[in-house]
Design a protein around this motif. Structure first.
Motif, PDB file in Angstrom:
ATOM      1  N   SER A  67       0.849  -1.199   0.000  1.00  0.00           N
ATOM      2  CA  SER A  67       0.000   0.000   0.000  1.00  0.00           C
ATOM      3  C   SER A  67       0.879   1.240   0.000  1.00  0.00           C
ATOM      4  O   SER A  67       2.073   1.171   0.345  1.00  0.00           O
ATOM      5  CB  SER A  67      -0.893   0.019   1.248  1.00  0.00           C
ATOM      6  OG  SER A  67      -0.081   0.213   2.396  1.00  0.00           O
ATOM      7  N   ASP A  68       0.272   2.372  -0.348  1.00  0.00           N
ATOM      8  CA  ASP A  68       1.015   3.642  -0.330  1.00  0.00           C
ATOM      9  C   ASP A  68       1.469   3.952   1.096  1.00  0.00           C
ATOM     10  O   ASP A  68       2.563   4.470   1.311  1.00  0.00           O
ATOM     11  CB  ASP A  68       0.122   4.795  -0.826  1.00  0.00           C
ATOM     12  CG  ASP A  68      -0.260   4.617  -2.280  1.00  0.00           C
ATOM     13  OD1 ASP A  68       0.315   3.729  -2.938  1.00  0.00           O
ATOM     14  OD2 ASP A  68      -1.146   5.354  -2.740  1.00  0.00           O
ATOM     15  N   ASP A  69       0.614   3.628   2.064  1.00  0.00           N
ATOM     16  CA  ASP A  69       0.972   3.950   3.442  1.00  0.00           C
ATOM     17  C   ASP A  69       2.169   3.125   3.906  1.00  0.00           C
ATOM     18  O   ASP A  69       3.010   3.606   4.656  1.00  0.00           O
ATOM     19  CB  ASP A  69      -0.221   3.750   4.382  1.00  0.00           C
ATOM     20  CG  ASP A  69       0.124   4.286   5.771  1.00  0.00           C
ATOM     21  OD1 ASP A  69       0.512   5.468   5.864  1.00  0.00           O
ATOM     22  OD2 ASP A  69       0.067   3.510   6.747  1.00  0.00           O
ATOM     23  N   GLU A  70       2.228   1.892   3.442  1.00  0.00           N
ATOM     24  CA  GLU A  70       3.384   1.056   3.810  1.00  0.00           C
ATOM     25  C   GLU A  70       4.671   1.686   3.269  1.00  0.00           C
ATOM     26  O   GLU A  70       5.695   1.744   3.964  1.00  0.00           O
ATOM     27  CB  GLU A  70       3.200  -0.339   3.218  1.00  0.00           C
ATOM     28  CG  GLU A  70       4.042  -1.404   3.875  1.00  0.00           C
ATOM     29  CD  GLU A  70       3.885  -2.740   3.172  1.00  0.00           C
ATOM     30  OE1 GLU A  70       4.843  -3.156   2.494  1.00  0.00           O
ATOM     31  OE2 GLU A  70       2.812  -3.355   3.274  1.00  0.00           O
ATOM     32  N   ALA A  71       4.590   2.189   2.036  1.00  0.00           N
ATOM     33  CA  ALA A  71       5.766   2.836   1.433  1.00  0.00           C
ATOM     34  C   ALA A  71       6.122   4.107   2.196  1.00  0.00           C
ATOM     35  O   ALA A  71       7.297   4.368   2.483  1.00  0.00           O
ATOM     36  CB  ALA A  71       5.482   3.159  -0.032  1.00  0.00           C
ATOM     37  N   LEU A  72       5.103   4.887   2.532  1.00  0.00           N
ATOM     38  CA  LEU A  72       5.357   6.140   3.259  1.00  0.00           C
ATOM     39  C   LEU A  72       5.958   5.855   4.633  1.00  0.00           C
ATOM     40  O   LEU A  72       6.936   6.493   5.041  1.00  0.00           O
ATOM     41  CB  LEU A  72       4.039   6.925   3.403  1.00  0.00           C
ATOM     42  CG  LEU A  72       4.148   8.241   4.184  1.00  0.00           C
ATOM     43  CD1 LEU A  72       5.059   9.233   3.478  1.00  0.00           C
ATOM     44  CD2 LEU A  72       2.763   8.859   4.382  1.00  0.00           C
ATOM     45  N   THR A  73       5.392   4.873   5.333  1.00  0.00           N
ATOM     46  CA  THR A  73       5.908   4.517   6.665  1.00  0.00           C
ATOM     47  C   THR A  73       7.368   4.098   6.562  1.00  0.00           C
ATOM     48  O   THR A  73       8.213   4.528   7.343  1.00  0.00           O
ATOM     49  CB  THR A  73       5.061   3.369   7.256  1.00  0.00           C
ATOM     50  OG1 THR A  73       3.718   3.821   7.331  1.00  0.00           O
ATOM     51  CG2 THR A  73       5.541   2.962   8.635  1.00  0.00           C
ATOM     52  N   ASP A  74       7.671   3.301   5.569  1.00  0.00           N
ATOM     53  CA  ASP A  74       9.039   2.808   5.397  1.00  0.00           C
ATOM     54  C   ASP A  74      10.001   3.964   5.125  1.00  0.00           C
ATOM     55  O   ASP A  74      11.055   4.066   5.743  1.00  0.00           O
ATOM     56  CB  ASP A  74       9.066   1.798   4.238  1.00  0.00           C
ATOM     57  CG  ASP A  74      10.213   0.806   4.372  1.00  0.00           C
ATOM     58  OD1 ASP A  74      10.592   0.492   5.512  1.00  0.00           O
ATOM     59  OD2 ASP A  74      10.728   0.360   3.336  1.00  0.00           O
ATOM     60  N   VAL A  75       9.630   4.850   4.210  1.00  0.00           N
ATOM     61  CA  VAL A  75      10.569   5.908   3.828  1.00  0.00           C
ATOM     62  C   VAL A  75      10.780   6.885   4.980  1.00  0.00           C
ATOM     63  O   VAL A  75      11.899   7.356   5.213  1.00  0.00           O
ATOM     64  CB  VAL A  75      10.122   6.618   2.523  1.00  0.00           C
ATOM     65  CG1 VAL A  75       8.980   7.590   2.742  1.00  0.00           C
ATOM     66  CG2 VAL A  75      11.294   7.315   1.866  1.00  0.00           C
ATOM     67  N   LEU A  76       9.721   7.170   5.740  1.00  0.00           N
ATOM     68  CA  LEU A  76       9.864   8.096   6.873  1.00  0.00           C
ATOM     69  C   LEU A  76      10.762   7.490   7.947  1.00  0.00           C
ATOM     70  O   LEU A  76      11.656   8.144   8.483  1.00  0.00           O
ATOM     71  CB  LEU A  76       8.493   8.432   7.473  1.00  0.00           C
ATOM     72  CG  LEU A  76       7.562   9.290   6.610  1.00  0.00           C
ATOM     73  CD1 LEU A  76       6.196   9.439   7.288  1.00  0.00           C
ATOM     74  CD2 LEU A  76       8.152  10.661   6.327  1.00  0.00           C
ATOM     75  N   ARG A  77      10.522   6.227   8.244  1.00  0.00           N
ATOM     76  CA  ARG A  77      11.302   5.564   9.292  1.00  0.00           C
ATOM     77  C   ARG A  77      12.779   5.465   8.879  1.00  0.00           C
ATOM     78  O   ARG A  77      13.674   5.734   9.659  1.00  0.00           O
ATOM     79  CB  ARG A  77      10.713   4.163   9.505  1.00  0.00           C
ATOM     80  CG  ARG A  77      11.109   3.532  10.797  1.00  0.00           C
ATOM     81  CD  ARG A  77      10.463   2.194  10.956  1.00  0.00           C
ATOM     82  NE  ARG A  77       9.081   2.265  11.374  1.00  0.00           N
ATOM     83  CZ  ARG A  77       8.205   1.275  11.252  1.00  0.00           C
ATOM     84  NH1 ARG A  77       8.559   0.139  10.700  1.00  0.00           N
ATOM     85  NH2 ARG A  77       6.972   1.419  11.672  1.00  0.00           N
ATOM     86  N   LEU A  78      12.995   5.091   7.629  1.00  0.00           N
ATOM     87  CA  LEU A  78      14.373   4.920   7.162  1.00  0.00           C
ATOM     88  C   LEU A  78      15.113   6.247   7.074  1.00  0.00           C
ATOM     89  O   LEU A  78      16.286   6.341   7.407  1.00  0.00           O
ATOM     90  CB  LEU A  78      14.373   4.237   5.784  1.00  0.00           C
ATOM     91  CG  LEU A  78      13.929   2.777   5.772  1.00  0.00           C
ATOM     92  CD1 LEU A  78      13.617   2.325   4.350  1.00  0.00           C
ATOM     93  CD2 LEU A  78      14.998   1.882   6.383  1.00  0.00           C
ATOM     94  N   SER A  79      14.408   7.286   6.661  1.00  0.00           N
ATOM     95  CA  SER A  79      15.076   8.573   6.497  1.00  0.00           C
ATOM     96  C   SER A  79      15.456   9.163   7.853  1.00  0.00           C
ATOM     97  O   SER A  79      16.555   9.692   8.038  1.00  0.00           O
ATOM     98  CB  SER A  79      14.179   9.485   5.667  1.00  0.00           C
ATOM     99  OG  SER A  79      13.805  10.619   6.318  1.00  0.00           O
ATOM    100  N   ARG A  80      14.568   9.029   8.811  1.00  0.00           N
ATOM    101  CA  ARG A  80      14.880   9.452  10.181  1.00  0.00           C
ATOM    102  C   ARG A  80      16.119   8.691  10.676  1.00  0.00           C
ATOM    103  O   ARG A  80      17.038   9.258  11.253  1.00  0.00           O
ATOM    104  CB  ARG A  80      13.670   9.159  11.076  1.00  0.00           C
ATOM    105  CG  ARG A  80      13.900   9.391  12.551  1.00  0.00           C
ATOM    106  CD  ARG A  80      12.653   8.980  13.340  1.00  0.00           C
ATOM    107  NE  ARG A  80      12.836   9.201  14.755  1.00  0.00           N
ATOM    108  CZ  ARG A  80      13.421   8.341  15.585  1.00  0.00           C
ATOM    109  NH1 ARG A  80      13.874   7.178  15.122  1.00  0.00           N
ATOM    110  NH2 ARG A  80      13.554   8.621  16.860  1.00  0.00           N
TER     111      ARG A  80
END
Ligand code: NAD
Length: 361
Positions: A67-80
């Motif tokens: 899902s888009d949210d899964e992608a968003l969650t992943d990118v936010l967590r990884l970027s932090r």
């Protein structure tokens, strides 16, 4: 905070609204941008968490997110995570990350990579892309024909592959943990269970073998295990048993969330020291590890070798300088262990606090 909801230049931008500021992983990101390019099928997100220490550097992960949210969650967590990692690794750079939604084997095309490169270029250097799961050095070369904000292109000691440095950094961190917990310098006879014999895990196995450690290894991919058996005298172990073996060190080098409410009480090793990202399933699992008397090496501290290596890649790459910088992983971990012991906090809490002190200073 600048939030952009648009796209790769030259493609067909479309607006794709999504909750950002209220997202549980938002954590004061400076900038989050979405790209959709109809011609190539690109659907991507770039997240820039913090640029106080320098331009945000972070890999590009390509994955068929459900899902888009899964992608968003992943990118936010990884970027932090990249901000924290760079800060504690002593690098003059910030944290960012990007994701492309798609199957790298099926969906990756030159046109898609070029569209991604235009997207990166729209950050005008605030975000510098590098390889990650699902992308490689060749993909970075393709993107470099469009944007100069690409890292990991210039060969270091291993043709741009950061895995050897990640493995060496993990080895150095593991050694520091053994020194702190057991007061011993050498690793002869140390019993280590490695979960995942991929790029990093297999090299770590080699370094440990050279140092005289005894190894237990598991992997989804049986030939990878067999190579460790043949080359390093490792014992092959079924996947579900690796964390619970009676060894000195458990080394997660495969996937995230392996330290959780179910596995932690079963861990018999006194030290967890591995390269995998996001090892804790929940933040409170760090407390559970501490209660069980397990010394946990915070993942983003011990696995920073790759990002350190990438920092030095380019003309004039000097392996001795990189090696000296990698040794600092051991020193940083020792400081974390000491502060955690003296203050009664977990090593994960101390690492976060030390990183924040650096990048928010
Ligand atoms: P890799 O894909 O080369 O290796 C991972 C290995 O784990 C594969 O062989 C895979 O078959 C195996 N695996 C997957 N699920 C498993 C399971 N349930 N049980 C046992 N084995 C399993 O990846 P890598 O580059 O070696 O990276 C390993 C970990 O370290 C990842 O979490 C990665 O994010 C992290 N990391 C890697 C680097 C780097 O420089 N490569 C840097 C920092 C962090």
């Amino acid at each position: 905070m600048r939030a952009i909801y648009n796209a790769a230049r030259g493609g067909s931008p479309r607006i794709q609204p999504m909750p950002i500021f209220s997202h549980p992983e938002f954590d004061a990101h400076e900038r989050v941008a979405f790209a959709f390019d109809a011609a190539s099928g690109l659907r991507a997100i770039i997240a820039v968490h913090n640029t106080r220490l320098g331009r945000a550097l972070g890999g590009c992960r390509m994955w068929p997110y459900a899902s888009d949210d899964e992608a968003l969650t992943d990118v936010l967590r990884l970027s932090r995570g990249m901000t924290y990692k760079a800060a504690l690794a002593g690098l003059p750079q910030g944290g960012g990350k990007s994701v492309i939604i798609g199957d790298p084997r099926r969906d990756k095309t030159p046109a898609l990579l070029m569209a991604m490169a235009r997207f990166v270029d729209s950050f005008q250097g605030d975000y510098v892309i590098a390889e990650d799961s699902g992308t490689g050095v060749e993909d970075m070369r393709t993107m470099a024909s469009v944007t100069s904000h690409v890292s990991g292109l210039h060969a270091g000691a291993h043709n741009g592959d950061p895995s050897p440095a990640t493995a060496l950094g993990t080895f150095i961190g593991l050694r520091a943990a053994v020194r702190f917990a057991h007061g011993r310098e050498d690793l002869k006879g140390l019993r280590v269970a490695i979960q995942g014999a991929g790029n990093v895990g297999s090299r770590l196995a080699g370094l440990l073998h050279q140092a005289g450690a005894r190894l237990w290894v598991t992997d989804l991919h049986l030939p990878a295990v067999q190579r460790c058996v043949d080359r390093f005298g490792a014992t092959a172990v079924p996947m579900e048993r690796i964390h619970a073996l009676d060894v000195d060190v458990f080394s997660p080098c495969a996937l995230g969330a392996v330290l959780n409410a179910q596995t932690i009480p079963e861990i018999r090793a006194r030290i967890v020291a591995g390269a995998a990202n996001n090892q804790l399933a929940r933040p409170q699992d760090a407390q559970l590890l501490q209660q069980c008397g397990i010394l946990y090496c915070p993942d983003y501290v011990i696995n920073a070798g790759g990002v350190i290596d990438i920092h030095y890649q380019g003309p004039g790459y000097d392996e001795a300088i990189v090696r000296r910088h990698l040794e600092r992983i051991g020193q940083t971990l020792t400081r974390i262990f000491e502060r955690a012991r003296d203050g009664g906090q977990t090593t994960a809490e101390i690492a976060d606090r030390m990183a924040t002190e650096i990048f928010r200073a």
